[in-house]
Each structure stands twice: as structure tokens, then as C-alpha cells.
Design a protein around this motif. Structure first.
Motif, mmCIF file in Angstrom:
data_model
loop_
_atom_site.group_PDB
_atom_site.id
_atom_site.type_symbol
_atom_site.label_atom_id
_atom_site.label_comp_id
_atom_site.label_asym_id
_atom_site.label_seq_id
_atom_site.Cartn_x
_atom_site.Cartn_y
_atom_site.Cartn_z
ATOM 1 N N ILE A 60 9.017 35.954 41.534
ATOM 2 C CA ILE A 60 7.839 35.148 41.880
ATOM 3 C C ILE A 60 8.247 34.018 42.823
ATOM 4 N N CYS A 61 9.372 33.380 42.545
ATOM 5 C CA CYS A 61 9.860 32.315 43.431
ATOM 6 C C CYS A 61 10.124 32.859 44.834
ATOM 7 N N ASP A 113 8.711 35.516 46.202
ATOM 8 C CA ASP A 113 7.426 35.889 46.779
ATOM 9 C C ASP A 113 6.644 34.661 47.246
ATOM 10 N N LYS A 114 6.718 33.572 46.512
ATOM 11 C CA LYS A 114 5.975 32.351 46.835
ATOM 12 C C LYS A 114 6.786 31.375 47.688
ATOM 13 N N ASN A 115 8.018 31.773 48.020
ATOM 14 C CA ASN A 115 8.907 30.939 48.829
ATOM 15 C C ASN A 115 9.117 29.563 48.198
ATOM 16 N N GLU A 132 4.343 23.799 39.446
ATOM 17 C CA GLU A 132 4.926 25.091 39.833
ATOM 18 C C GLU A 132 5.625 25.742 38.640
ATOM 19 N N SER A 180 2.672 32.996 34.876
ATOM 20 C CA SER A 180 2.587 34.228 35.672
ATOM 21 C C SER A 180 3.722 35.198 35.344
#
Length: 146
Positions: A82-83, A85-87, A97, A104
């Protein structure tokens, strides 16, 4: 005297090898592949052929690493995805966050069975892979242009 077709085949010049492969291919359901196709492949520099092999080896190494990380701690693995993917850099997470990451990643993990994992690629890419696998690149590219 040779004992196998392969023994004589390896001694042939490229042009005759290509013709022999064309003949063998035709022997399978009368599949006609032009000699020029095989001649082109047989004439490729070894470096080009090795690049594909090295690429597959690297993908295998990365796959094994990712699979091991997922097996070891799937929740942390999903958080890292997820990190990516979300940069978001994990070292710089804000409280908001972190909360979003926690919720998520747990939602993703709940979609997993013990030995399985959620899909990591979106549905469109997954369908593209399946289409190319089933129909080949030219068929898929031709249909996407229309």
C-alpha cells in the motif's frame, strides 16, 4: 553414424536447420511457419537470447523473495504494498496515514485465505494477461486498436 536426429541436426548450417524446424512444425497439425522465421531466431546473437533468460531468473528471485515475505508476515507485506502504491515513505507516516494504512491493510488481509493472497494487480491488467496468454499478443493488440 548418429543415433538420434538431434546429433545430425546440430551439425547443419542455419538455413538447413530453419528448414528442418519448419518441416517438424508442419508435422504438427500441418502448422505452417515460414523458414525465414526460424532462420531469424537461429541467427540472433546469443546476448539477446540470454537477456530473456537472465530476466526470467531475476523475476524468479524477486518472486521467491516476495512470496517469502508474504508468507512470513502478510499484514506487514500488504502495508508495504500500500505504501508503494500510494507513494508513501513508511518512515514519514503521519497519524492519519498510519490509521488509513492499518485499516486498509487489514481489509486486504481479510480477503485472503491462509495460503492465498489478494490480487496485487488491478483487474484490467489481470484480464490483459489472461487475454494474451489465451490468444497471443497480436490478437489482443489488434482488438484493442479497434
Amino acid at each position: 553414424m548418429s543415433t538420434k536426429i538431434y546429433d545430425d541436426f546440430t551439425k547443419l548450417p542455419v538455413d538447413k536447420m530453419a528448414q528442418e524446424i519448419t518441416n517438424m512444425t508442419y508435422g504438427y497439425n500441418q502448422t505452417n511457419v515460414p523458414k525465414a522465421h526460424y532462420k531469424k531466431l537461429l541467427s540472433k546473437p546469443i546476448q539477446e537470447a540470454m537477456e530473456a533468460s537472465v530476466s526470467v531468473q531475476l523475476v524468479d528471485t524477486i518472486y521467491n523473495t516476495l512470496n517469502g515475505l508474504f508468507s512470513e508476515n502478510s499484514l506487514l507485506f500488504l502495508k508495504a504494498l500500500i505504501c508503494l502504491d500510494k507513494n508513501i515513505k513508511p518512515k514519514n507516516l503521519t497519524a492519519q496515514e498510519y490509521q488509513a494504512l492499518q485499516i486498509s491493510s487489514e481489509a486486504m488481509a481479510n480477503g485472503c485465505e491462509k495460503k492465498s493472497h489478494p490480487p496485487f494487480i488491478n483487474e484490467e491488467i489481470s484480464e490483459l494477461f489472461d487475454d494474451v496468454l489465451e490468444n497471443g499478443e497480436h490478437y489482443v493488440l489488434k482488438n484493442n486498436k479497434e
